[in-house]
Design an enzyme around this catalytic site. Structure first.
Site, PDB file in Angstrom:
ATOM      1  N   LEU A  15      -8.644  -5.653  -6.658  1.00 42.89           N
ATOM      2  CA  LEU A  15      -9.430  -4.694  -7.453  1.00 42.89           C
ATOM      3  C   LEU A  15     -10.794  -4.400  -6.842  1.00 42.89           C
ATOM      4  O   LEU A  15     -11.459  -3.448  -7.238  1.00 42.89           O
ATOM      5  CB  LEU A  15      -9.604  -5.222  -8.885  1.00 42.89           C
ATOM      6  CG  LEU A  15      -8.314  -5.464  -9.678  1.00 42.89           C
ATOM      7  CD1 LEU A  15      -8.646  -5.922 -11.105  1.00 42.89           C
ATOM      8  CD2 LEU A  15      -7.446  -4.210  -9.728  1.00 42.89           C
ATOM      9  N   LYS A  16     -11.230  -5.245  -5.905  1.00 41.06           N
ATOM     10  CA  LYS A  16     -12.529  -5.046  -5.222  1.00 41.06           C
ATOM     11  C   LYS A  16     -13.610  -4.680  -6.238  1.00 41.06           C
ATOM     12  O   LYS A  16     -14.276  -3.643  -6.137  1.00 41.06           O
ATOM     13  CB  LYS A  16     -12.400  -3.965  -4.144  1.00 41.06           C
ATOM     14  CG  LYS A  16     -11.449  -4.349  -3.010  1.00 41.06           C
ATOM     15  CD  LYS A  16     -11.466  -3.335  -1.877  1.00 41.06           C
ATOM     16  CE  LYS A  16     -10.870  -3.855  -0.587  1.00 41.06           C
ATOM     17  NZ  LYS A  16      -9.410  -4.001  -0.583  1.00 41.06           N
ATOM     18  N   ASP A  45       0.850  -1.199   0.000  1.00 47.35           N
ATOM     19  CA  ASP A  45       0.000   0.000   0.000  1.00 47.35           C
ATOM     20  C   ASP A  45       0.884   1.247   0.000  1.00 47.35           C
ATOM     21  O   ASP A  45       1.140   1.839   1.056  1.00 47.35           O
ATOM     22  CB  ASP A  45      -0.947  -0.022   1.209  1.00 47.35           C
ATOM     23  CG  ASP A  45      -1.970  -1.146   1.104  1.00 47.35           C
ATOM     24  OD1 ASP A  45      -2.380  -1.469  -0.028  1.00 47.35           O
ATOM     25  OD2 ASP A  45      -2.337  -1.716   2.145  1.00 47.35           O
ATOM     26  N   GLY A  71       0.149  -5.666   6.021  1.00 51.30           N
ATOM     27  CA  GLY A  71       0.597  -4.421   5.403  1.00 51.30           C
ATOM     28  C   GLY A  71       1.557  -3.679   6.294  1.00 51.30           C
ATOM     29  O   GLY A  71       2.705  -4.089   6.492  1.00 51.30           O
ATOM     30  N   ARG A  72       1.010  -2.602   6.891  1.00 49.37           N
ATOM     31  CA  ARG A  72       1.884  -1.653   7.584  1.00 49.37           C
ATOM     32  C   ARG A  72       2.716  -2.242   8.708  1.00 49.37           C
ATOM     33  O   ARG A  72       3.836  -1.778   8.928  1.00 49.37           O
ATOM     34  CB  ARG A  72       1.027  -0.487   8.101  1.00 49.37           C
ATOM     35  CG  ARG A  72       0.488   0.350   6.951  1.00 49.37           C
ATOM     36  CD  ARG A  72      -0.713   1.164   7.338  1.00 49.37           C
ATOM     37  NE  ARG A  72      -1.874   0.322   7.615  1.00 49.37           N
ATOM     38  CZ  ARG A  72      -3.072   0.779   7.937  1.00 49.37           C
ATOM     39  NH1 ARG A  72      -3.266   2.079   8.042  1.00 49.37           N
ATOM     40  NH2 ARG A  72      -4.063  -0.048   8.156  1.00 49.37           N
TER      41      ARG A  72
HETATM   42  O1  C5P Z   1      -3.598  -2.750   8.133  1.00 53.35           O
HETATM   43  P1  C5P Z   1      -2.697  -3.300   7.069  1.00 53.35           P
HETATM   44  O2  C5P Z   1      -1.698  -2.305   6.582  1.00 53.35           O
HETATM   45  O3  C5P Z   1      -2.069  -4.634   7.441  1.00 53.35           O
HETATM   46  O4  C5P Z   1      -3.674  -3.573   5.839  1.00 53.35           O
HETATM   47  C1  C5P Z   1      -3.326  -4.456   4.819  1.00 53.35           C
HETATM   48  C2  C5P Z   1      -4.513  -4.638   3.909  1.00 53.35           C
HETATM   49  O5  C5P Z   1      -5.619  -5.079   4.649  1.00 53.35           O
HETATM   50  C3  C5P Z   1      -4.969  -3.361   3.194  1.00 53.35           C
HETATM   51  O6  C5P Z   1      -4.397  -3.331   1.921  1.00 53.35           O
HETATM   52  C4  C5P Z   1      -6.475  -3.479   3.130  1.00 53.35           C
HETATM   53  O7  C5P Z   1      -6.918  -3.938   1.865  1.00 53.35           O
HETATM   54  C5  C5P Z   1      -6.796  -4.531   4.145  1.00 53.35           C
HETATM   55  N1  C5P Z   1      -7.562  -3.888   5.223  1.00 53.35           N
HETATM   56  C6  C5P Z   1      -8.821  -4.334   5.504  1.00 53.35           C
HETATM   57  N2  C5P Z   1      -9.541  -3.726   6.507  1.00 53.35           N
HETATM   58  C7  C5P Z   1      -9.030  -2.682   7.195  1.00 53.35           C
HETATM   59  C8  C5P Z   1      -7.745  -2.216   6.909  1.00 53.35           C
HETATM   60  C9  C5P Z   1      -7.023  -2.844   5.904  1.00 53.35           C
HETATM   61  O8  C5P Z   1      -9.305  -5.256   4.877  1.00 53.35           O
HETATM   62  N3  C5P Z   1      -9.744  -2.130   8.159  1.00 53.35           N
END
Ligand code: C5P
Length: 234
Positions: A62-63, A12, A213-214
């Site tokens: 792509l949701k 991301d 992700g983060r």
């Molecule tokens: O929070 P993190 O950085 O790990 O997020 C990784 C992925 O999880 C994001 O790319 C997003 O598509 C998904 N996500 C989610 N619901 C959230 C936050 C992130 O499905 N509340």
């Protein structure tokens, strides 16, 4: 499937350079990446093609939520790029999901993954958009619909993984974002995920893949986080 392929690193980022820096730092240890709308829009399909060319699995997030013809076209485009997963909103209904699955049939590597309820939503959010179901009821209903429509898997919160594994049987993929590292959960770090869980708990509950992700990409040493995760899940 190797443990490394089950750990999908979410790229991301809003620049190609930042995304490439993470891919370089993870090297051979990073086998699976998620490319979402932000990075795809700035980096274009060439970036995805480079990942695929480097032997990586690419989850194109792509949701999709569109008419069946448009969804099928986007799924074929993902297949031609060499993606291994593409997401479609189960809320779009069975006709849309069936169109996605038919379009993916020409691409044996490509899995259509249905999105049930995004992990940031709560029961109150569902009520606000006019749905009387609880999150759990809605997730279950949409996951069943996705399975009947031929989807290969679902995206779900780690908290819902056990319920869905029991509902869907052994064959469906269950991809879980919304994970938090054990260390972050014990320090009470802030999260926008409404229902977080540690990655190992998600896999134990029946998830086949986790999306991180983060917690990894923004860590001082992303490779160390990935190695630690690999050990924990392996
Ligand atoms: O929070 P993190 O950085 O790990 O997020 C990784 C992925 O999880 C994001 O790319 C997003 O598509 C998904 N996500 C989610 N619901 C959230 C936050 C992130 O499905 N509340």
């Amino acid at each position: 499937m190797t443990t490394a392929r089950r750990i999908i690193v979410a790229l991301d980022f809003d620049t190609v350079d930042d995304a490439e820096a993470i891919v370089d730092r993870l090297g051979d240890a990073g086998q699976s990446y998620k490319v979402g709308l932000e990075l795809l829009t700035v980096a274009g399909p060439a970036f995805v093609a480079r990942l695929v060319g480097g032997g990586k699995d690419v989850f194109l997030d792509l949701k999709l939520f569109e008419i069946p013809t448009s969804v099928a076209g986007a799924v074929r485009a993902a297949g031609r790029l060499g993606a291994t997963m593409v997401t479609v909103h189960a809320m779009g209904g069975s006709t849309v999901m069936e169109a996605a699955v038919r379009a993916a049939a020409d691409f044996p590597k490509l899995h259509v993954i249905a999105l049930t309820v995004v992990t940031s939503l709560t029961d109150a959010d569902l009520a606000a958009i006019g749905l009387s179901a609880t999150i759990e009821e809605q997730v279950t209903r949409l996951a069943r619909l996705a399975q009947h429509s031929g989807c290969h898997g679902v995206v779900a919160s780690p908290q819902d993984a056990a319920l869905l594994r029991a509902e869907l049987g052994p064959d469906m993929l269950i991809v879980t974002p919304g994970v938090m590292l054990q260390a972050e959960m014990s320090t009470g770090a802030a999260t926008e995920h409404a229902r977080p869980a540690p990655p190992a708990a998600a896999i134990r509950a029946g998830a086949t893949h986790i999306v991180i992700g983060r917690s990894l990409t923004r860590a001082p040493d992303p490779a160390a986080v990935l190695a630690h995760l690999g050990d924990e899940l392996g």
